[in-house]
Design an enzyme around this catalytic site. Structure first.
Site, PDB file in Angstrom:
ATOM      1  N   GLN A 257      56.716  -7.120 -17.899  1.00  0.00           N
ATOM      2  CA  GLN A 257      55.284  -7.375 -17.995  1.00  0.00           C
ATOM      3  C   GLN A 257      54.504  -6.819 -16.804  1.00  0.00           C
ATOM      4  O   GLN A 257      53.273  -6.825 -16.810  1.00  0.00           O
ATOM      5  CB  GLN A 257      55.029  -8.883 -18.097  1.00  0.00           C
TER       6      GLN A 257
ATOM      7  N   HIS B  80      54.337 -12.711 -16.215  1.00  0.00           N
ATOM      8  CA  HIS B  80      53.146 -13.554 -16.041  1.00  0.00           C
ATOM      9  C   HIS B  80      52.306 -13.116 -14.845  1.00  0.00           C
ATOM     10  O   HIS B  80      52.030 -13.905 -13.941  1.00  0.00           O
ATOM     11  CB  HIS B  80      53.533 -15.024 -15.885  1.00  0.00           C
TER      12      HIS B  80
ATOM     13  N   TYR C 193      60.418 -23.910 -23.625  1.00  0.00           N
ATOM     14  CA  TYR C 193      61.096 -23.012 -24.555  1.00  0.00           C
ATOM     15  C   TYR C 193      62.393 -23.631 -25.075  1.00  0.00           C
ATOM     16  O   TYR C 193      62.849 -23.313 -26.173  1.00  0.00           O
ATOM     17  CB  TYR C 193      61.383 -21.668 -23.893  1.00  0.00           C
TER      18      TYR C 193
ATOM     19  N   TYR D  41      44.486 -27.458 -13.197  1.00  0.00           N
ATOM     20  CA  TYR D  41      44.633 -27.425 -14.654  1.00  0.00           C
ATOM     21  C   TYR D  41      46.028 -27.830 -15.126  1.00  0.00           C
ATOM     22  O   TYR D  41      46.304 -27.786 -16.311  1.00  0.00           O
ATOM     23  CB  TYR D  41      44.212 -26.047 -15.171  1.00  0.00           C
TER      24      TYR D  41
END
Length: 376
Positions: free
Chosen positions: A95, A156, A270, A259
């Protein structure tokens, strides 16, 4: 007396569970939604790219496009592509690679653009924010403004850029690089939103400005994998982030809030094991909207053009897992999914051109750059 937010941050550094009080209770959860039966737009394929990641509109209607391997292009509305030279060295793996691109608020005068990318480092790759001048088909005066202090970690990356409406501050998302616990560590940039001056320095009025290093740059904590960040027409800042198994989030961003990741999530691990929901831990800020099953949101723009009057003020969000475009209506601090259109492709980013057309980029090799205009 020290500001309450700084005292709270000091508590977090010390390992307590304190957090800024949330601004609202849990928001709306969206289950599986059908695609809208009709599309109010015509789709024009403009150009192809090799695993593109981000797009941004220039004032003259041209588009900036990044490719994940470390390439930057300018493309005209007619599809003429020009690769830009002088791009910094990029570490591309999984990623990680070249990420966001954004013209400076004063681009028409300065010619400056901002880039984010994963850069190679001795301790593993680091997310970098850089600024450069776009001179024809090359970059000049390339300047590294900010570098992630801790290298390494997995995917990420986050690495999404947004400017405040006044054009005075830059907001930067950082994913937790698959090291989940770091999202709650104020000394690390992972899993955070930063607020910086346009030159990368730290604003004196940040919520934790009396702290040092990354902690002084924090705007929020506890964010997992944020791939969308944008200001609504009313000046409020919204962010979406991918959840684990379920629990994709659309969050209303306010300074100093936590958050919750990985302590809370509206999804599960997962492995299938449970994670406490936001409503079980009210000290953490809850999303205004969450998706289970996930849409895997990527890219976001608030529509303010004239071509699609019914979309005025809506957030347009790309869906990787949803393979489509999602329109979300926002009313103050509340949000709801209004429509979802099947694009038959993973949509990586969304932008609006000065003429009001909507542009999408597909997450594929080749991935098409698409222009949406009213069907009639």
């Amino acid at each position: 007396m020290r500001p309450r937010s700084v005292l709270i941050l000091s508590g977090l550094i010390a390992g307590t569970a304190l957090a800024v009080l949330p601004i609202l209770a849990n928001g709306r959860t969206v289950g599986a939604r059908d695609y809208s039966p009709t599309q109010p737009f015509a789709v024009q394929a403009v150009a192809d790219f090799d695993t593109p990641w981000a797009i941004a509109a220039l004032p003259d209607g041209r588009m900036l496009v990044t490719e994940h391997a470390g390439h930057l292009f300018v493309v005209t509305p007619e599809g003429e592509k020009t690769e830009i030279s002088g791009v910094p060295e990029v570490h591309q793996q999984g990623q990680l690679g070249m990420h966001d691109v954004a013209p400076a608020p004063d681009f028409a005068q300065s010619g400056l653009i901002y880039l984010t990318y994963a850069a190679p480092g001795e301790d593993g790759s680091q997310i970098v924010l850089a600024r450069a001048r776009l001179d024809g088909a090359s970059l000049s005066d390339v300047e590294e403004l900010w570098r992630q202090p801790q290298g390494g970690g997995g995917g990420h990356p986050g690495a999404i850029i947004a400017f405040d409406p006044a054009g005075e501050h830059l907001f930067l998302t950082l994913g937790e690089r698959t090291l989940s616990d770091t999202a709650q560590d104020p000394a690390q940039a992972r899993g955070k939103v930063l607020r910086l001056m346009l030159d990368g320095s730290t604003p004196a009025d940040n919520p934790f400005a009396d702290e040092v290093g990354v902690a002084a740059q924090l705007w929020t904590l506890g964010n997992r994998n944020p791939y969308g960040l944008a200001f609504a027409p009313d000046g409020q800042l919204w962010l979406h982030e991918m959840g684990p198994r379920g629990g994709d989030e659309l969050n209303l961003i306010a300074p100093g809030l936590n958050y919750g990741w990985p302590v809370v999530s509206n999804g599960s691990n997962y492995s299938g094991s449970a994670i406490p929901d936001h409503d079980e831990r009210p000290e953490f800020e809850a999303p205004r909207l969450s998706w289970t099953p996930v849409i895997a949101p990527a890219g976001m723009v608030f529509y303010t053009g004239d071509l699609f009057p019914d979309w005025q003020g809506s957030a347009l969000i790309g869906g990787l897992a949803a393979r489509g475009l999602v329109r979300v209506t926002v009313d103050g601090d509340q949000a709801d999914e209004a429509e979802r259109w099947d694009m038959d492709a993973r949509i990586r980013d969304v932008a609006m051109a000065p003429d009001g057309a909507v542009w999408l980029i597909e997450d594929d090799a080749p991935g098409q750059l698409l222009r949406l205009t009213p069907r009639d």
